[in-house]
Motif scaffolding. Structure first.
Motif, PDB file in Angstrom:
ATOM      1  N   ASN A 142       2.414   9.948  -8.116  1.00 18.32           N
ATOM      2  CA  ASN A 142       2.833   8.564  -7.960  1.00 18.32           C
ATOM      3  C   ASN A 142       3.056   7.893  -9.319  1.00 18.32           C
ATOM      4  O   ASN A 142       2.236   8.041 -10.227  1.00 18.32           O
ATOM      5  N   GLN A 211      -7.278  -5.874 -11.576  1.00 19.77           N
ATOM      6  CA  GLN A 211      -5.941  -6.036 -11.044  1.00 19.77           C
ATOM      7  C   GLN A 211      -5.869  -7.310 -10.213  1.00 19.77           C
ATOM      8  O   GLN A 211      -6.739  -7.587  -9.386  1.00 19.77           O
ATOM      9  N   PRO A 213      -4.925  -9.419  -7.203  1.00 21.62           N
ATOM     10  CA  PRO A 213      -4.527  -9.126  -5.824  1.00 21.62           C
ATOM     11  C   PRO A 213      -3.426 -10.072  -5.358  1.00 21.62           C
ATOM     12  O   PRO A 213      -3.030 -11.004  -6.066  1.00 21.62           O
ATOM     13  N   SER A 214      -2.938  -9.845  -4.138  1.00 26.66           N
ATOM     14  CA  SER A 214      -1.887 -10.707  -3.590  1.00 26.66           C
ATOM     15  C   SER A 214      -2.396 -12.121  -3.362  1.00 26.66           C
ATOM     16  O   SER A 214      -1.625 -13.089  -3.412  1.00 26.66           O
ATOM     17  N   GLN A 225      -1.011  -7.054 -13.293  1.00 29.75           N
ATOM     18  CA  GLN A 225      -0.428  -7.010 -11.970  1.00 29.75           C
ATOM     19  C   GLN A 225       0.213  -5.647 -11.748  1.00 29.75           C
ATOM     20  O   GLN A 225       0.570  -4.953 -12.703  1.00 29.75           O
ATOM     21  N   ALA A 226       0.368  -5.269 -10.475  1.00 30.93           N
ATOM     22  CA  ALA A 226       1.072  -4.038 -10.123  1.00 30.93           C
ATOM     23  C   ALA A 226       1.733  -4.241  -8.773  1.00 30.93           C
ATOM     24  O   ALA A 226       1.358  -5.138  -8.006  1.00 30.93           O
ATOM     25  N   ASP A 227       2.751  -3.420  -8.487  1.00 24.81           N
ATOM     26  CA  ASP A 227       3.489  -3.552  -7.233  1.00 24.81           C
ATOM     27  C   ASP A 227       2.594  -3.284  -6.027  1.00 24.81           C
ATOM     28  O   ASP A 227       2.759  -3.893  -4.974  1.00 24.81           O
ATOM     29  N   THR A 228       1.660  -2.369  -6.165  1.00 22.98           N
ATOM     30  CA  THR A 228       0.744  -2.032  -5.088  1.00 22.98           C
ATOM     31  C   THR A 228      -0.670  -1.996  -5.649  1.00 22.98           C
ATOM     32  O   THR A 228      -0.878  -1.951  -6.857  1.00 22.98           O
ATOM     33  N   MET A 229      -1.653  -2.009  -4.753  1.00 25.17           N
ATOM     34  CA  MET A 229      -3.039  -1.842  -5.204  1.00 25.17           C
ATOM     35  C   MET A 229      -3.224  -0.394  -5.632  1.00 25.17           C
ATOM     36  O   MET A 229      -3.086   0.527  -4.838  1.00 25.17           O
ATOM     37  N   LEU A 230      -3.468  -0.214  -6.897  1.00 22.53           N
ATOM     38  CA  LEU A 230      -3.521   1.133  -7.456  1.00 22.53           C
ATOM     39  C   LEU A 230      -4.780   1.869  -7.020  1.00 22.53           C
ATOM     40  O   LEU A 230      -5.858   1.282  -6.906  1.00 22.53           O
ATOM     41  N   ASN A 231      -4.621   3.151  -6.807  1.00 21.42           N
ATOM     42  CA  ASN A 231      -5.751   4.000  -6.426  1.00 21.42           C
ATOM     43  C   ASN A 231      -6.469   4.498  -7.688  1.00 21.42           C
ATOM     44  O   ASN A 231      -6.497   5.680  -7.999  1.00 21.42           O
TER      45      ASN A 231
END
Length: 401
Positions: A142, A211, A213-214, A225-231
């Motif tokens: 990913n 990070q 969150p929304s 920030q990131a496009d999705t919650m990173l694993n």
């Protein structure tokens, strides 16, 4: 001290899987179970850097590993069954994860289970994806894109998440008695590859980056920030100020070649000391067919306050064997003869094939790491033909708890 042979026998069928804190906890199913030593239950999880640390600030950035370094694995060998190594990994990784999660729950009691596992970065099931390859090279499927917030600097490290363990294999029979099948089985495997994102602290340390969150909480300072919650390991709540797992394995192992035919390894954060006593290996008699040899060793480990690391141990065990022995007719297992484990302070040892101290090992007891020098007279039954052999006593010092 009663001794017992640690070999397969009646009642030893297959390998079971489960996460157990001690041998007494395993079921009386007749199956073999791997039980990690307490030191490795607590300290087995660590990370190893897989490449160059990248400084990210001022805008969106796609993380790509640079100057990638491979890592090696130690897969638990032997045990009988073809898939025994996987069962061992599931057991030792499982108890390491449970121990870490319980420590986080004690520290942050209001966090839900999902947040706890997210903070750790991987879970019990990660053992299922472990490879049997001796060498692993970093690669993630990913793409990781992050945007540091204004004024924030993110230090991104590609890492291997690893679990190292030393475990014993036990069988509990129907009457409840325990049988030691194998002792001090080493494993050191990659359970995940990914990134550690950190921010420098005012005190000169590091903490995990937060990070956004929304639905960000008002008054909370976030870092990226990131496009999705990173694993990846990420603090799930503003009150969580957590650090990444330790970098580097819990035991610092190296080889030392001592005098008089002693080769020794030390484990733990600070070097232990092993010396040979009485001139090294000595034959019991001049009779040509006599296979009895003797040697004395002394072992000294620093107390916890002088071990130089937060991953300290209070007691240890000594595993040993004779290297450089010679084959002879009727014994084709000559390479593994005369080995055992000392887990008590003093005493004469008469070693036959593959013997240990099951009582103290089951209790997870060991030799005190108190700075004292403990001496042992070891007696071996082994064929050492000086014409073709170069015998040495091989000693491993292993933290117990």
């Amino acid at each position: 001290m009663k001794e017992s042979h640690t070999v397969d026998g009646p009642g030893v069928s297959g390998m079971g899987t489960g996460s157990f804190a001690g041998p007494d906890d395993i079921p009386d199913s007749g199956l073999r179970y791997a039980v990690a030593l307490p030191f490795y239950q607590k300290h087995g999880i660590y990370v190893e850097n897989a490449g160059k640390t990248i400084e990210v600030k001022g805008g969106a950035y796609e993380l790509k590993a640079e100057e990638v370094r491979s890592t090696t694995q130690t897969i638990p060998a032997g045990g009988g069954g073809e898939d025994d190594w996987r069962s061992t990994l599931k057991s030792v990784v499982g108890i390491a994860v449970k121990t870490a999660e319980n420590a986080l729950r004690d520290k942050y009691p209001v966090l839900p289970d999902g947040a706890i596992s997210g903070l750790l970065g991987f879970g019990v099931s990660s053992a299922d994806s472990a490879s049997k390859d001796e060498t692993i090279t970093f690669g993630v499927s990913n793409t990781v894109k992050i945007v540091p917030l204004i004024g924030r600097t993110i230090l991104a490290r590609p890492v291997y998440f690893k679990v190292k363990s030393v475990s014993d294999e036990w069988v509990k029979e129907r009457g409840g008695s325990l049988k030691l099948v194998r002792g001090s089985v080493v494993s050191d495997v990659v359970v995940k590859m990914g990134w550690i994102l950190e921010c420098p602290t005012a005190g000169g340390g590091m903490r995990l980056a937060r990070q956004m969150p929304s639905n960000p909480k008002e008054g909370v300072e976030y870092d990226f920030q990131a496009d999705t919650m990173l694993n990846i390991p990420t603090p799930p709540a503003p009150e969580v100020d957590e650090y990444a797992p330790p970098t580097g394995p819990p035991d610092r192992t190296a080889t030392s070649e001592g005098k008089n035919g002693v080769r020794w390894y030390f484990s733990g954060p600070q070097e232990s000391k092993v010396t040979s006593l009485g001139g090294g290996l000595r034959k019991e008699s001049d009779w040509p067919w006599d296979r009895t040899w003797n040697t004395g060793i002394s072992v000294q480990c620093p107390p916890p306050e002088y071990q130089g690391d937060s991953r300290t141990y209070e007691c240890y065990r000594v595993k040993y064997r004779v290297e450089g022995t010679s084959p002879y007719v009727g014994n084709w297992d000559w390479r593994t003869r005369s080995q055992g484990t000392v887990s008590f302070a003093r005493g004469m040892r008469t070693i036959e094939e593959d013997e240990s101290d099951p009582r103290t090992m089951a209790q997870h007891n060991g030799i005190p790491a108190d700075g004292s020098e403990y001496k042992y007279d070891l007696q071996f039954s082994v064929y050492l033909d000086s014409a073709v052999a170069s015998p040495k006593v091989h000693v491993d010092v292993i933290p117990v708890r």
